[in-house]
Design a protein around this motif. Structure first.
Motif, PDB file in Angstrom:
ATOM      1  N   THR A   3       0.863  -1.172   0.000  1.00 11.12           N
ATOM      2  CA  THR A   3       0.000   0.000   0.000  1.00 11.12           C
ATOM      3  C   THR A   3       0.898   1.220   0.000  1.00 11.12           C
ATOM      4  OG1 THR A   3      -1.742  -1.134   1.209  1.00 11.12           O
ATOM      5  CG2 THR A   3      -1.772   1.269   1.287  1.00 11.12           C
ATOM      6  N   VAL A   4       0.597   2.165  -0.887  1.00 12.28           N
ATOM      7  CA  VAL A   4       1.414   3.368  -1.025  1.00 12.28           C
ATOM      8  C   VAL A   4       0.584   4.558  -0.557  1.00 12.28           C
ATOM      9  CG1 VAL A   4       2.720   4.807  -2.625  1.00 12.28           C
ATOM     10  CG2 VAL A   4       2.628   2.328  -2.967  1.00 12.28           C
ATOM     11  N   PHE A   5       0.995   5.153   0.541  1.00 13.55           N
ATOM     12  CA  PHE A   5       0.266   6.291   1.094  1.00 13.55           C
ATOM     13  C   PHE A   5       0.729   7.572   0.414  1.00 13.55           C
ATOM     14  CE2 PHE A   5       0.534   3.023   4.372  1.00 13.55           C
ATOM     15  CZ  PHE A   5      -0.814   2.796   4.581  1.00 13.55           C
ATOM     16  N   PRO A   6      -0.182   8.523   0.203  1.00  8.61           N
ATOM     17  CA  PRO A   6       0.227   9.773  -0.455  1.00  8.61           C
ATOM     18  C   PRO A   6       1.110  10.619   0.457  1.00  8.61           C
ATOM     19  CG  PRO A   6      -2.039   9.935   0.305  1.00  8.61           C
ATOM     20  CD  PRO A   6      -1.600   8.516   0.555  1.00  8.61           C
ATOM     21  N   LEU A   7       2.068  11.297  -0.141  1.00  3.09           N
ATOM     22  CA  LEU A   7       2.875  12.259   0.591  1.00  3.09           C
ATOM     23  C   LEU A   7       2.020  13.503   0.828  1.00  3.09           C
ATOM     24  CD1 LEU A   7       6.180  11.794  -1.414  1.00  3.09           C
ATOM     25  CD2 LEU A   7       5.604  10.831   0.819  1.00  3.09           C
ATOM     26  N   SER A   8       2.395  14.312   1.783  1.00  5.76           N
ATOM     27  CA  SER A   8       1.527  15.406   2.241  1.00  5.76           C
ATOM     28  C   SER A   8       1.099  16.367   1.138  1.00  5.76           C
ATOM     29  CB  SER A   8       2.205  16.179   3.366  1.00  5.76           C
ATOM     30  OG  SER A   8       3.420  16.733   2.912  1.00  5.76           O
ATOM     31  N   ASP A   9       1.967  16.689   0.204  1.00  5.06           N
ATOM     32  CA  ASP A   9       1.609  17.651  -0.837  1.00  5.06           C
ATOM     33  C   ASP A   9       1.710  17.045  -2.241  1.00  5.06           C
ATOM     34  OD1 ASP A   9       4.333  17.402  -0.742  1.00  5.06           O
ATOM     35  OD2 ASP A   9       4.755  19.544  -0.878  1.00  5.06           O
ATOM     36  N   GLY A  14       1.091  11.930  -9.374  1.00  2.00           N
ATOM     37  CA  GLY A  14       2.371  11.506  -8.817  1.00  2.00           C
ATOM     38  C   GLY A  14       2.204  10.340  -7.862  1.00  2.00           C
ATOM     39  N   HIS A  15       1.145  10.383  -7.079  1.00  2.00           N
ATOM     40  CA  HIS A  15       0.861   9.294  -6.148  1.00  2.00           C
ATOM     41  C   HIS A  15       0.610   7.990  -6.907  1.00  2.00           C
ATOM     42  CE1 HIS A  15      -2.002   7.432  -2.999  1.00  2.00           C
ATOM     43  NE2 HIS A  15      -0.768   7.080  -2.732  1.00  2.00           N
ATOM     44  N   LEU A  16      -0.183   8.068  -7.962  1.00  2.00           N
ATOM     45  CA  LEU A  16      -0.430   6.881  -8.782  1.00  2.00           C
ATOM     46  C   LEU A  16       0.880   6.371  -9.390  1.00  2.00           C
ATOM     47  CD1 LEU A  16      -2.288   4.823 -10.138  1.00  2.00           C
ATOM     48  CD2 LEU A  16      -2.710   6.523 -11.938  1.00  2.00           C
ATOM     49  N   GLY A  17       1.734   7.281  -9.826  1.00  2.00           N
ATOM     50  CA  GLY A  17       3.029   6.885 -10.376  1.00  2.00           C
ATOM     51  C   GLY A  17       3.888   6.158  -9.361  1.00  2.00           C
ATOM     52  N   ARG A  18       3.824   6.590  -8.097  1.00  6.44           N
ATOM     53  CA  ARG A  18       4.560   5.868  -7.058  1.00  6.44           C
ATOM     54  C   ARG A  18       3.951   4.503  -6.798  1.00  6.44           C
ATOM     55  NH1 ARG A  18       5.352   7.089  -2.098  1.00  6.44           N
ATOM     56  NH2 ARG A  18       3.524   8.401  -1.808  1.00  6.44           N
ATOM     57  N   GLU A  60      -6.146   4.010   1.743  1.00  5.67           N
ATOM     58  CA  GLU A  60      -6.685   4.114   3.101  1.00  5.67           C
ATOM     59  C   GLU A  60      -6.840   5.563   3.557  1.00  5.67           C
ATOM     60  OE1 GLU A  60      -4.339   1.575   5.618  1.00  5.67           O
ATOM     61  OE2 GLU A  60      -4.499  -0.098   4.210  1.00  5.67           O
ATOM     62  N   VAL A  61      -7.271   6.415   2.618  1.00  2.00           N
ATOM     63  CA  VAL A  61      -7.502   7.829   2.915  1.00  2.00           C
ATOM     64  C   VAL A  61      -8.962   8.139   2.604  1.00  2.00           C
ATOM     65  CG1 VAL A  61      -6.854  10.205   2.336  1.00  2.00           C
ATOM     66  CG2 VAL A  61      -5.113   8.404   2.323  1.00  2.00           C
ATOM     67  N   ASP A  62      -9.609   8.896   3.481  1.00  2.00           N
ATOM     68  CA  ASP A  62     -10.981   9.317   3.234  1.00  2.00           C
ATOM     69  C   ASP A  62     -11.063  10.015   1.870  1.00  2.00           C
ATOM     70  OD1 ASP A  62     -13.785  10.050   4.425  1.00  2.00           O
ATOM     71  OD2 ASP A  62     -12.959  11.918   3.582  1.00  2.00           O
ATOM     72  N   ILE A  63     -12.067   9.661   1.088  1.00  2.00           N
ATOM     73  CA  ILE A  63     -12.181  10.171  -0.281  1.00  2.00           C
ATOM     74  C   ILE A  63     -12.253  11.693  -0.317  1.00  2.00           C
ATOM     75  CG2 ILE A  63     -13.727  10.255  -2.280  1.00  2.00           C
ATOM     76  CD1 ILE A  63     -14.288   7.238  -1.704  1.00  2.00           C
ATOM     77  N   ARG A  64     -13.054  12.317   0.525  1.00  2.00           N
ATOM     78  CA  ARG A  64     -13.184  13.784   0.528  1.00  2.00           C
ATOM     79  C   ARG A  64     -11.866  14.453   0.914  1.00  2.00           C
ATOM     80  NH1 ARG A  64     -17.273  14.330  -2.661  1.00  2.00           N
ATOM     81  NH2 ARG A  64     -19.198  13.546  -1.834  1.00  2.00           N
ATOM     82  N   ILE A  65     -11.166  13.876   1.868  1.00  2.00           N
ATOM     83  CA  ILE A  65      -9.873  14.435   2.262  1.00  2.00           C
ATOM     84  C   ILE A  65      -8.878  14.303   1.113  1.00  2.00           C
ATOM     85  CG2 ILE A  65      -7.881  14.085   3.792  1.00  2.00           C
ATOM     86  CD1 ILE A  65      -9.931  13.405   6.007  1.00  2.00           C
ATOM     87  N   TYR A  66      -8.866  13.125   0.475  1.00  2.00           N
ATOM     88  CA  TYR A  66      -7.952  12.905  -0.652  1.00  2.00           C
ATOM     89  C   TYR A  66      -8.250  13.889  -1.782  1.00  2.00           C
ATOM     90  CZ  TYR A  66      -4.848  10.445  -3.813  1.00  2.00           C
ATOM     91  OH  TYR A  66      -3.818  10.142  -4.671  1.00  2.00           O
TER      92      TYR A  66
END
Length: 125
Positions: A3-9, A14-18, A60-66
């Motif tokens: 599982t790859v968690f998004p970096l803060s910014d 880019g997240h998908l690429g990681r 594993e991030v809330d959709i609205r927050i993401y």
């Protein structure tokens, strides 16, 4: 599969690429197919769910927050017609249209920023 968690910014592309790189997929679309299948196994949804929502769920991030932190949706929200807004968010049509867009057509790199990323994270994004 990691599982790859998004970096803060980090923007969603880019997240998908990681996700793709870390898990050894040959392309972003192949990675998205896997994530969609993983989501369906978790009983999250159907094929009409926007990719950005699938990416958020699998991370594993809330959709609205993401959507608020990793997309350009907050920046285009003032141009979206009222009938395309939902309480606290956007319609799936708007999320599909803008959710995976980049803020610019091409990436821009600052050499000092790349150096700082490599020093702090071990890679640049």
């Amino acid at each position: 599969m990691a599982t790859v968690f998004p970096l803060s910014d980090e923007i969603a592309q880019g997240h998908l690429g990681r996700w793709r790189f870390i898990n050894g997929f040959s392309s972003n679309s192949t990675c998205m197919i896997y994530l969609r299948q993983k989501s369906n196994e978790m009983q999250v949804g159907q094929s009409e769910i926007p990719d950005i929502n699938i990416l958020a769920h699998c991370s594993e991030v809330d959709i609205r927050i993401y959507q608020g932190l990793h997309t350009v949706l907050p920046f285009v929200s003032f141009t979206v017609p009222d009938d395309q807004r939902l309480e606290g968010g956007w319609t799936p049509k708007i999320v599909r249209k803008y959710g995976m867009r980049l803020p610019r057509q091409f990436a821009h790199f600052c050499p000092a920023c790349v150096g700082e990323d490599v020093h702090r994270r071990g890679f640049s994004y």
